[in-house]
Design a protein around this motif. Structure first.
Motif, PDB file in Angstrom:
ATOM      1  N   ALA A 106       1.412  10.266  -2.099  1.00  0.00           N
ATOM      2  CA  ALA A 106       1.689  10.633  -0.709  1.00  0.00           C
ATOM      3  C   ALA A 106       2.730  11.740  -0.599  1.00  0.00           C
ATOM      4  O   ALA A 106       2.786  12.411   0.434  1.00  0.00           O
ATOM      5  CB  ALA A 106       2.126   9.406   0.075  1.00  0.00           C
ATOM      6  N   THR A 107       3.516  11.953  -1.642  1.00  0.00           N
ATOM      7  CA  THR A 107       4.529  13.006  -1.570  1.00  0.00           C
ATOM      8  C   THR A 107       3.891  14.387  -1.440  1.00  0.00           C
ATOM      9  O   THR A 107       4.539  15.323  -0.985  1.00  0.00           O
ATOM     10  CB  THR A 107       5.446  12.994  -2.815  1.00  0.00           C
ATOM     11  OG1 THR A 107       4.641  13.157  -3.990  1.00  0.00           O
ATOM     12  CG2 THR A 107       6.237  11.698  -2.896  1.00  0.00           C
ATOM     13  N   ARG A 108       2.620  14.502  -1.804  1.00  0.00           N
ATOM     14  CA  ARG A 108       1.911  15.786  -1.698  1.00  0.00           C
ATOM     15  C   ARG A 108       1.341  16.013  -0.299  1.00  0.00           C
ATOM     16  O   ARG A 108       0.794  17.076  -0.019  1.00  0.00           O
ATOM     17  CB  ARG A 108       0.765  15.838  -2.697  1.00  0.00           C
ATOM     18  CG  ARG A 108       1.213  15.686  -4.130  1.00  0.00           C
ATOM     19  CD  ARG A 108       0.025  15.777  -5.046  1.00  0.00           C
ATOM     20  NE  ARG A 108       0.239  14.843  -6.143  1.00  0.00           N
ATOM     21  CZ  ARG A 108      -0.694  14.397  -6.927  1.00  0.00           C
ATOM     22  NH1 ARG A 108      -1.930  14.771  -6.753  1.00  0.00           N
ATOM     23  NH2 ARG A 108      -0.413  13.574  -7.900  1.00  0.00           N
TER      24      ARG A 108
ATOM     25  N   LEU B 273      -4.503  10.596   4.381  1.00  0.00           N
ATOM     26  CA  LEU B 273      -3.596   9.512   3.988  1.00  0.00           C
ATOM     27  C   LEU B 273      -3.686   8.349   4.976  1.00  0.00           C
ATOM     28  O   LEU B 273      -3.743   7.186   4.573  1.00  0.00           O
ATOM     29  CB  LEU B 273      -2.161  10.034   3.907  1.00  0.00           C
ATOM     30  CG  LEU B 273      -1.101   9.043   3.451  1.00  0.00           C
ATOM     31  CD1 LEU B 273      -1.414   8.505   2.064  1.00  0.00           C
ATOM     32  CD2 LEU B 273       0.271   9.704   3.482  1.00  0.00           C
ATOM     33  N   THR B 274      -3.732   8.661   6.255  1.00  0.00           N
ATOM     34  CA  THR B 274      -3.848   7.622   7.278  1.00  0.00           C
ATOM     35  C   THR B 274      -5.137   6.817   7.099  1.00  0.00           C
ATOM     36  O   THR B 274      -5.127   5.583   7.146  1.00  0.00           O
ATOM     37  CB  THR B 274      -3.806   8.249   8.686  1.00  0.00           C
ATOM     38  OG1 THR B 274      -2.569   8.962   8.828  1.00  0.00           O
ATOM     39  CG2 THR B 274      -3.915   7.203   9.770  1.00  0.00           C
TER      40      THR B 274
ATOM     41  N   ILE C 179       0.840  -1.201   0.000  1.00  0.00           N
ATOM     42  CA  ILE C 179       0.000   0.000   0.000  1.00  0.00           C
ATOM     43  C   ILE C 179       0.873   1.248   0.000  1.00  0.00           C
ATOM     44  O   ILE C 179       0.640   2.184  -0.776  1.00  0.00           O
ATOM     45  CB  ILE C 179      -0.973  -0.014   1.200  1.00  0.00           C
ATOM     46  CG1 ILE C 179      -2.016  -1.118   1.000  1.00  0.00           C
ATOM     47  CG2 ILE C 179      -1.631   1.347   1.398  1.00  0.00           C
ATOM     48  CD1 ILE C 179      -2.833  -1.433   2.248  1.00  0.00           C
ATOM     49  N   ASP C 180       1.907   1.274   0.848  1.00  0.00           N
ATOM     50  CA  ASP C 180       2.818   2.424   0.878  1.00  0.00           C
ATOM     51  C   ASP C 180       3.470   2.649  -0.480  1.00  0.00           C
ATOM     52  O   ASP C 180       3.570   3.786  -0.949  1.00  0.00           O
ATOM     53  CB  ASP C 180       3.903   2.226   1.943  1.00  0.00           C
ATOM     54  CG  ASP C 180       3.380   2.411   3.353  1.00  0.00           C
ATOM     55  OD1 ASP C 180       2.308   3.032   3.532  1.00  0.00           O
ATOM     56  OD2 ASP C 180       4.053   1.934   4.295  1.00  0.00           O
ATOM     57  N   HIS C 181       3.891   1.568  -1.111  1.00  0.00           N
ATOM     58  CA  HIS C 181       4.526   1.669  -2.429  1.00  0.00           C
ATOM     59  C   HIS C 181       3.545   2.219  -3.467  1.00  0.00           C
ATOM     60  O   HIS C 181       3.889   3.096  -4.265  1.00  0.00           O
ATOM     61  CB  HIS C 181       5.062   0.306  -2.864  1.00  0.00           C
ATOM     62  CG  HIS C 181       5.707   0.321  -4.203  1.00  0.00           C
ATOM     63  ND1 HIS C 181       6.948   0.877  -4.430  1.00  0.00           N
ATOM     64  CD2 HIS C 181       5.274  -0.132  -5.403  1.00  0.00           C
ATOM     65  CE1 HIS C 181       7.248   0.769  -5.708  1.00  0.00           C
ATOM     66  NE2 HIS C 181       6.244   0.148  -6.329  1.00  0.00           N
TER      67      HIS C 181
END
Length: 117
Positions: free
Chosen positions: A51-53, A61-62, A43-45
């Motif tokens: 997510a960089t924004r 995001l959480t 999921i993180d990948h």
């Protein structure tokens, strides 16, 4: 082109994997004390470019990661196959659809939040 023998072997491997996972779920005392959270790395990948924004502690995001963790799970596939009667390929398609829907909703929410700023 997949042969009948190849399809049978694939079904057997899938069935054995499902039984192994089900045994772990059914007998947690016999399982590893903490089940591996492989889905969280996936999921993180998958969310990394988006997510960089955001800040790592952004509630949006959480929440999205938590929501996707429920969908991207063996238990979800078991339910779709065993309880809903889907074929494994249909179950995977359903999980992808649900994950896409959740992610699209989060993107819309982020865009609406940014318009308010």
């Amino acid at each position: 082109m997949t042969t009948e023998h190849g399809r049978v072997n694939q079904k057997r491997r899938t069935y054995n994997a499902i039984l192994t996972i089900a045994a772990t779920i059914g007998n947690p005392a016999e399982a590893v004390p903490t089940r591996p959270g492989l889905r969280f790395g996936l999921i993180d990948h998958a969310l990394a470019p988006w997510a960089t924004r955001l800040n790592d502690d952004d509630p949006l995001l959480t929440a999205l990661k938590r929501d996707l963790a429920v969908v991207i799970a063996a238990e979800s596939l078991f339910c779709l196959v065993d309880q809903c009667g889907l074929a494994p390929e249909e179950a995977i398609t359903s999980v992808v659809h649900t994950a896409t829907t959740l992610t699209s909703a989060a993107v819309r929410e982020l865009k609406a939040r940014n318009r308010k700023r």
